[in-house]
Design a protein around this motif. Structure first.
Motif, short mmCIF file in Angstrom:
data_model
loop_
_atom_site.label_atom_id
_atom_site.label_comp_id
_atom_site.label_asym_id
_atom_site.label_seq_id
_atom_site.Cartn_x
_atom_site.Cartn_y
_atom_site.Cartn_z
N ALA A 190 9.28 5.39 41.50
CA ALA A 190 8.19 6.35 41.43
C ALA A 190 6.91 5.71 40.93
O ALA A 190 5.82 5.96 41.45
CB ALA A 190 8.58 7.52 40.52
N THR A 191 7.04 4.84 39.93
CA THR A 191 5.85 4.21 39.35
C THR A 191 5.17 3.27 40.34
O THR A 191 3.96 3.35 40.56
CB THR A 191 6.22 3.43 38.07
OG1 THR A 191 6.83 4.32 37.13
CG2 THR A 191 4.99 2.81 37.44
N LEU A 195 1.29 3.11 42.69
CA LEU A 195 0.29 2.03 42.65
C LEU A 195 -0.05 1.48 44.02
O LEU A 195 -1.16 1.01 44.25
CB LEU A 195 0.78 0.89 41.76
CG LEU A 195 0.67 1.08 40.25
CD1 LEU A 195 1.32 -0.08 39.52
CD2 LEU A 195 -0.79 1.22 39.82
N THR A 196 0.92 1.49 44.95
CA THR A 196 0.69 0.87 46.25
C THR A 196 1.51 1.56 47.33
O THR A 196 2.62 2.04 47.05
CB THR A 196 1.04 -0.63 46.22
OG1 THR A 196 0.91 -1.18 47.55
CG2 THR A 196 2.45 -0.89 45.72
N GLU A 200 6.76 -3.78 50.37
CA GLU A 200 7.00 -5.15 49.92
C GLU A 200 6.32 -5.39 48.57
O GLU A 200 6.91 -6.00 47.67
CB GLU A 200 6.47 -6.15 50.97
CG GLU A 200 7.23 -6.16 52.28
CD GLU A 200 8.61 -6.80 52.15
OE1 GLU A 200 8.88 -7.41 51.11
OE2 GLU A 200 9.40 -6.68 53.10
N GLU A 201 5.10 -4.93 48.43
CA GLU A 201 4.39 -5.08 47.17
C GLU A 201 5.07 -4.26 46.07
O GLU A 201 5.14 -4.70 44.92
CB GLU A 201 2.94 -4.63 47.34
CG GLU A 201 2.10 -4.68 46.07
CD GLU A 201 1.82 -6.09 45.57
OE1 GLU A 201 1.26 -6.21 44.47
OE2 GLU A 201 2.16 -7.06 46.28
N SER A 202 5.57 -3.09 46.44
CA SER A 202 6.29 -2.27 45.46
C SER A 202 7.51 -3.00 44.92
O SER A 202 7.77 -3.01 43.71
CB SER A 202 6.73 -0.95 46.11
OG SER A 202 5.61 -0.17 46.47
N LEU A 203 8.27 -3.61 45.81
CA LEU A 203 9.45 -4.36 45.38
C LEU A 203 9.07 -5.55 44.51
O LEU A 203 9.75 -5.85 43.51
CB LEU A 203 10.24 -4.84 46.60
CG LEU A 203 11.13 -3.80 47.28
CD1 LEU A 203 11.67 -4.36 48.59
CD2 LEU A 203 12.28 -3.39 46.37
N ARG A 204 7.99 -6.22 44.88
CA ARG A 204 7.56 -7.38 44.09
C ARG A 204 7.19 -6.94 42.67
O ARG A 204 7.59 -7.58 41.68
CB ARG A 204 6.35 -8.05 44.75
CG ARG A 204 5.93 -9.35 44.06
CD ARG A 204 4.56 -9.80 44.52
NE ARG A 204 3.51 -8.90 44.08
CZ ARG A 204 3.05 -8.83 42.84
NH1 ARG A 204 3.54 -9.61 41.88
NH2 ARG A 204 2.08 -7.98 42.53
N LEU A 205 6.43 -5.85 42.57
CA LEU A 205 6.05 -5.34 41.26
C LEU A 205 7.28 -4.95 40.44
O LEU A 205 7.39 -5.28 39.25
CB LEU A 205 5.13 -4.13 41.40
CG LEU A 205 3.67 -4.38 41.75
CD1 LEU A 205 2.96 -3.06 42.01
CD2 LEU A 205 2.96 -5.14 40.65
N ALA A 206 8.19 -4.24 41.07
CA ALA A 206 9.35 -3.72 40.36
C ALA A 206 10.24 -4.83 39.81
O ALA A 206 10.91 -4.65 38.78
CB ALA A 206 10.16 -2.81 41.28
N GLU A 251 -7.05 -3.57 34.42
CA GLU A 251 -7.37 -2.47 35.32
C GLU A 251 -6.10 -1.77 35.80
O GLU A 251 -6.04 -0.53 35.85
CB GLU A 251 -8.17 -2.98 36.52
CG GLU A 251 -8.57 -1.87 37.48
CD GLU A 251 -9.48 -2.35 38.60
OE1 GLU A 251 -10.15 -1.49 39.20
OE2 GLU A 251 -9.53 -3.56 38.85
N GLN A 252 -5.10 -2.55 36.15
CA GLN A 252 -3.84 -1.95 36.58
C GLN A 252 -3.21 -1.12 35.46
O GLN A 252 -2.71 -0.01 35.69
CB GLN A 252 -2.86 -3.05 37.01
CG GLN A 252 -1.53 -2.53 37.53
CD GLN A 252 -0.54 -3.64 37.78
OE1 GLN A 252 0.01 -4.23 36.87
NE2 GLN A 252 -0.32 -3.96 39.06
#
Length: 334
Positions: A190-191, A195-196, A200-206, A251-252
């Motif tokens: 969810a978080t 953000l995006t 792919e970016e979601s998985l990288r962040l997580a 910022e994030q």
């Protein structure tokens, strides 16, 4: 992320079924333009369809995953598939000449030849003009896939020679479901989905330990702000500032802080919205009735003003100290 068919269907069910029907009816076009924003599943859908086209034993319009064609595709060594990325800033004329040469050669393998132009909007004028005639009249059984996030940058003469497949944005709820199926917790899915839009970016962040620590620190700061200004200041100096050394990271983190207070507003309003921090709901429920809408609005405004000050290169320590004071007192930046 995984490219199992079930995951691809979740990303773009209508487009996936449309392409399967095209395959079933043997109406595969000679050229496709996949256009859509980053994170809309263009690459995953393209890979799934190309694998189907190269499969030697498809089963009910699905690639078998076990034949030589599927195995070669997965290994990146299928001789009938060429993929092209920009050489530097552009896709150049020489790349198109080499592509056409390869496509016109006698195939090492029987069946369809396929080429993929990634970031097709990067075709320079010479490359685009070189591609045009071949795109319209390829020799033999050839299919092209052009992928772009910037359809307005594709020449109209190229667009007119392609079947255009437009990829709509994936709804937030569906992104969360796909990420949970990929092994993320519902809370983290969810978080990062807030953000995006890019899976792919979601998985990288997580999977990034730094991001997990930032998320934890943001929620700790929310608890501190709702306690007293001294706890908030202590958290800023002991946790926030040592962790967030770059402007982009700050910022994030401010975005994540903003989402936390939007969650709190939603709980107070008894909204059925999806939350950025579903694991933090007990805290929200405990504190929502203590906060007025005006108080929460002032805190959100203070965070937004802090983001503006960050872009004006305000000292980060001063910025956060001022933000804590303003949030505690319900005031905003002047």
């Amino acid at each position: 992320m995984s490219e199992n068919l079930s995951d691809v269907i979740k990303l773009q069910p209508v487009i996936t079924k449309q392409l399967q029907m095209v395959f079933q009816k043997n109406r595969v076009a000679h050229a496709y333009l996949f256009e859509g924003a980053r994170g809309t599943g263009k690459l995953a859908v393209m890979r799934s369809f190309v694998k189907l086209l190269l499969c030697e034993q498809p089963i009910e319009n699905v690639s078998c995953e076990t034949c030589r064609g599927c195995r070669r595709f997965e290994s990146g060594n299928h001789p009938n598939l060429i993929q092209i990325e920009p050489d530097g800033q552009d896709i150049k004329k020489d790349q198109m000449l080499q592509l056409i040469f390869e496509m016109n050669k006698t195939a090492l393998e029987a069946g369809r030849k396929i080429y993929v132009l990634h970031r097709a909007d990067r075709l320079n004028i010479s490359a685009a003009n070189t591609l045009l005639k071949f795109l319209e009249e390829p020799e033999g059984l050839v299919t092209a896939f052009l992928l772009t996030e910037k359809p307005y940058a594709i020449l109209s003469t190229i667009r007119s020679r392609c079947q255009i497949i437009s990829f709509p944005s994936i709804p937030y709820e569906e992104r969360v479901k796909v990420l949970v199926d990929q092994g993320l917790t519902a809370s983290m899915a969810a978080t990062v989905s807030m953000l995006t839009n890019d899976l792919e970016e979601s998985l990288r962040l997580a999977k990034d330990d730094q991001f997990a620590q930032v998320r934890k620190t943001v929620l700790k700061l929310v608890e501190a702000v709702e306690t007293n200004v001294h706890e908030a200041m202590l958290t800023v100096h002991e946790d926030w500032l040592p962790l967030l050394k770059e402007k982009e990271d700050t910022e994030q983190a401010l975005d994540l802080l903003l989402f936390a207070y939007r969650d709190l507003v939603a709980v107070k309003a008894n909204s059925n919205t999806l939350f950025t921090y579903p694991d933090f709901l007990p805290f929200y429920q405990q504190h929502a009735h203590h906060c007025s809408y005006e108080h929460l609005s002032n805190k959100i405004e203070a965070i937004l003003k802090a983001k503006q000050q960050l872009h004006r290169n305000m000292n980060r320590t001063l910025l956060m100290e001022q933000l804590m004071l303003n949030m505690q007192e319900g005031f905003s930046f002047v």
